[in-house]
Scaffold this motif. Structure first.
Motif, PDB file in Angstrom:
ATOM      1  N   PHE A   3      -8.744 -13.075   7.365  1.00 45.74           N
ATOM      2  CA  PHE A   3      -7.694 -12.174   6.713  1.00 45.74           C
ATOM      3  C   PHE A   3      -7.515 -10.933   7.458  1.00 45.74           C
ATOM      4  N   CYS A 171      -6.697 -12.409  -2.196  1.00 40.08           N
ATOM      5  CA  CYS A 171      -6.413 -13.240  -0.845  1.00 40.08           C
ATOM      6  C   CYS A 171      -6.550 -14.620  -1.163  1.00 40.08           C
ATOM      7  N   MET A 300       2.114 -11.208   0.991  1.00 41.16           N
ATOM      8  CA  MET A 300       0.831 -12.058   1.483  1.00 41.16           C
ATOM      9  C   MET A 300       1.370 -13.096   2.451  1.00 41.16           C
TER      10      MET A 300
END
Length: 354
Positions: A3, A171, A300
């Motif tokens: 990430f 996430c 995202m």
């Protein structure tokens, strides 16, 4: 999997003064990025005037010349459709994960048609708690309301520093949604369900967290939140604070998009266009601003592993009919190309077309 997150405002990593203007729409952005040719020094950073400060300047009635956006001269690039935007396909995610075999099969057909005709679709019943989505938007609002000095306390020392635990749950949840969608997209292409996951090495894939803040603007017709562009990864999931401003290009017109509450707007990105050999298109989209209220969005972006060479799937070209439409390229190289150039339509994808 990795990430990525950093808190440099977009203007600090842009090579174009034009897009400091409102690629940065009067938007500030926290963008995840691979290291780029040059980053500003701490001294340079301290001299940056955040766009939020500009927008909140007392008595601001016009856009400073350095923030004006020069639109494309083509009339079709400026035309906004008057048709209702609710024709954008809606995908019920729950039918992919818990529907009957017939329901799932029908939904995969609908998903494939949405990818082919629109390159965008809305996802409902996705399982990500609405409270978590709202908390993320409010967290972004809180960040952008900090002073410049307070914001810099959150800066990573390296652009590849991982995101904080505060965002990790969001996430993970959105990554799960993206991977389920990619399984269904694999099937819609006539491939086995885990084809994209395996070939793109998604266990080591990149997920990028992009937070955008668009303050009100006294002359919205003169600026652009983000100029027309396509995304670099496989799929992007977008949510926002309920304020319109997202537009996508469809049949030569710009279409206003307003998300269904507690839904994601999902778009095909460049690596999936390459993999599908152009069957599914990554569509141009942009952000516009308004006079009255702040718009916040959270994007995202889900991509392959950085070292993966992305080619058209052999199963889609070795059939005696179709020829490869794109040269292979590593995701890292593609992303570095995009980050090292202005946001400019699909210019990077055009470089590798055959």
């Amino acid at each position: 999997m990795a990430f990525l997150f950093n808190l440099y405002p977009q203007s600090l990593v842009s090579n174009s003064r034009l897009y400091l203007s409102l690629s940065f729409s009067l938007s500030e952005s926290s963008m995840a990025a691979i290291p780029q040719p040059s980053q500003p020094s701490p001294t340079q950073i301290s001299k940056i005037k955040y766009i939020k400060k500009v927008a909140e300047s007392p008595g601001l009635t016009s856009v400073p010349a350095s923030y004006a956006f020069t639109p494309s001269p083509s009339p079709s690039d400026q035309a906004v459709s008057e048709d209702p935007e609710d024709s954008i396909p809606v995908i019920d995610f729950s039918l992919l994960t818990s529907g009957t075999p017939d329901q799932r099969s029908q939904l995969i057909q609908q998903l494939g048609q949405a990818c082919k005709d629109w390159g965008f679709f809305k996802v409902i019943n996705h399982g990500v708690p609405e409270s978590l989505m709202e908390a993320m938007i409010e967290g972004i609002r809180g960040f952008f309301n900090l002073t410049d000095e307070e914001k810099r306390e959150f800066e990573g020392k390296n652009l590849l520093d991982p995101i904080s635990e505060l965002s990790l749950e969001y996430c993970k949840r959105t990554r799960g949604v993206a991977r389920e969608l990619l399984k269904a997209i694999s099937e819609s292409l006539g491939l086995e369900p885990f084809y994209i996951e395996k070939v793109m090495n998604l266990d080591k894939g990149l997920q990028m967290f992009n937070a955008n803040f668009y303050p009100p603007c006294p002359q919205p017709e003169l600026v652009m939140g983000l100029p027309p562009h396509s995304d670099h990864g496989l799929l992007s999931l977008v949510t926002h604070n309920g304020i319109g401003g997202f537009q996508l290009q469809h049949n030569g017109m710009w279409v206003n998009v307003n998300a269904i509450p507690n839904s994601f707007l999902v778009n095909i990105a460049d690596q999936l266009e390459i993999l599908s050999n152009g069957k599914y298109k990554s569509i141009l989209h942009r952000a516009v601003v308004n006079k009255k209220v702040t718009r916040i969005s959270l994007v995202m972006t889900n991509g392959p592993s950085l070292d993966k060479i992305v080619n058209p799937a052999p199963e889609l070209v070795n059939n005696g009919i179709n020829q490869p439409a794109y040269h292979g390229i590593t995701y890292k190289e593609y992303f570095q190309w995009q980050q090292g150039n202005n946001l400019d339509g699909k210019g990077i994808l055009d470089r590798i077309r055959i």
